[in-house]
Motif scaffolding. Structure first.
Motif, PDB file in Angstrom:
ATOM      1  N   LYS A 216       0.784  -1.265  -0.025  1.00  0.00           N
ATOM      2  CA  LYS A 216      -0.120  -0.007   0.174  1.00  0.00           C
ATOM      3  C   LYS A 216       0.605   1.135  -0.119  1.00  0.00           C
ATOM      4  CE  LYS A 216      -3.395  -1.964   2.915  1.00  0.00           C
ATOM      5  NZ  LYS A 216      -4.396  -2.069   4.305  1.00  0.00           N
TER       6      LYS A 216
ATOM      7  N   CYS B  58       2.722   1.936  -3.352  1.00  0.00           N
ATOM      8  CA  CYS B  58       1.604   2.077  -4.205  1.00  0.00           C
ATOM      9  C   CYS B  58       1.367   3.730  -4.307  1.00  0.00           C
ATOM     10  CB  CYS B  58       0.193   1.279  -4.219  1.00  0.00           C
ATOM     11  SG  CYS B  58       0.402  -0.278  -4.865  1.00  0.00           S
ATOM     12  N   LEU B  59       1.194   3.970  -2.881  1.00  0.00           N
ATOM     13  CA  LEU B  59       0.709   5.480  -2.869  1.00  0.00           C
ATOM     14  C   LEU B  59       1.899   6.519  -3.066  1.00  0.00           C
ATOM     15  CD1 LEU B  59      -1.520   5.426   0.469  1.00  0.00           C
ATOM     16  CD2 LEU B  59      -2.049   5.659  -1.835  1.00  0.00           C
TER      17      LEU B  59
ATOM     18  N   TYR C 115       2.138   6.552  -6.817  1.00  0.00           N
ATOM     19  CA  TYR C 115       0.902   6.983  -7.337  1.00  0.00           C
ATOM     20  C   TYR C 115       0.890   8.750  -7.310  1.00  0.00           C
ATOM     21  CZ  TYR C 115      -3.772   8.708  -7.698  1.00  0.00           C
ATOM     22  OH  TYR C 115      -5.152   9.288  -8.380  1.00  0.00           O
TER      23      TYR C 115
ATOM     24  N   PRO D  23      -2.529   3.086 -11.173  1.00  0.00           N
ATOM     25  CA  PRO D  23      -2.732   2.090 -10.176  1.00  0.00           C
ATOM     26  C   PRO D  23      -2.813   1.014 -10.843  1.00  0.00           C
ATOM     27  CG  PRO D  23      -4.214   3.992  -9.798  1.00  0.00           C
ATOM     28  CD  PRO D  23      -3.437   4.314 -10.987  1.00  0.00           C
TER      29      PRO D  23
ATOM     30  N   PHE E  64      -7.477   2.052  -4.347  1.00  0.00           N
ATOM     31  CA  PHE E  64      -6.706   3.330  -4.236  1.00  0.00           C
ATOM     32  C   PHE E  64      -7.312   4.419  -3.521  1.00  0.00           C
ATOM     33  CE2 PHE E  64      -3.340   1.505  -6.447  1.00  0.00           C
ATOM     34  CZ  PHE E  64      -2.382   2.516  -6.496  1.00  0.00           C
TER      35      PHE E  64
ATOM     36  N   ARG F   5      -5.923   6.590  -0.536  1.00  0.00           N
ATOM     37  CA  ARG F   5      -5.730   7.969  -0.703  1.00  0.00           C
ATOM     38  C   ARG F   5      -6.300   8.593   0.525  1.00  0.00           C
ATOM     39  NH1 ARG F   5      -7.483   7.466  -5.987  1.00  0.00           N
ATOM     40  NH2 ARG F   5      -9.207   8.501  -5.180  1.00  0.00           N
TER      41      ARG F   5
END
Length: 134
Positions: A32, A35-36, A39, A45, A68, A72
């Protein structure tokens, strides 16, 4: 969407997945966070999930989108902004090589940037193949 036993076994074998059931996937905290972070640098994503072995056809595009959105909100990461992407393109080292697209849709600018990068990589690959063939 319901996962089969084989799919659950596959999902649980991935470092990005902490646990999977027939209807749910629990993602690893490290996945996570990664990914953030990526991103925030305008990574897709869907591409991030693919890189982790989580094919969107298996997990579902909607599940990726919702994950996502949840991540977020939880970590106060702003949603992707086309204006920010345009600014990144305009400041990229390749911006001078792009056609003049002033006033164009930011998505068109992104596509032009990506096409330029693909062309550059294909030339680089061709050079490498020539060198290794000798």
């Amino acid at each position: 969407m319901t996962f089969t036993k084989e799919q659950i076994k596959y999902l649980e074998s991935l470092p990005a997945v902490e646990h999977a059931t027939a209807t749910r996937i629990t993602y690893a905290d490290a996945f996570k966070r990664q990914c953030l972070e990526r991103y925030s640098s305008s990574a897709s994503p869907t591409a991030l999930f693919r890189e982790a072995g989580l094919d969107p056809k298996l997990v579902g595009y909607k599940r990726i989108e919702r994950s996502f959105a949840r991540w977020r909100n939880r970590h106060d990461v702003p949603q992707y902004s086309p204006d920010a992407a345009t600014a990144k393109i305009d400041s990229s080292p390749f911006a001078d090589d792009l056609p003049n697209m002033a006033g164009a849709d930011p998505r068109d600018l992104l596509i032009a940037r990506q096409l330029h990068r693909i062309d550059e990589l294909e030339r680089e690959l061709a050079d490498l193949l020539r060198v290794t063939a000798v």
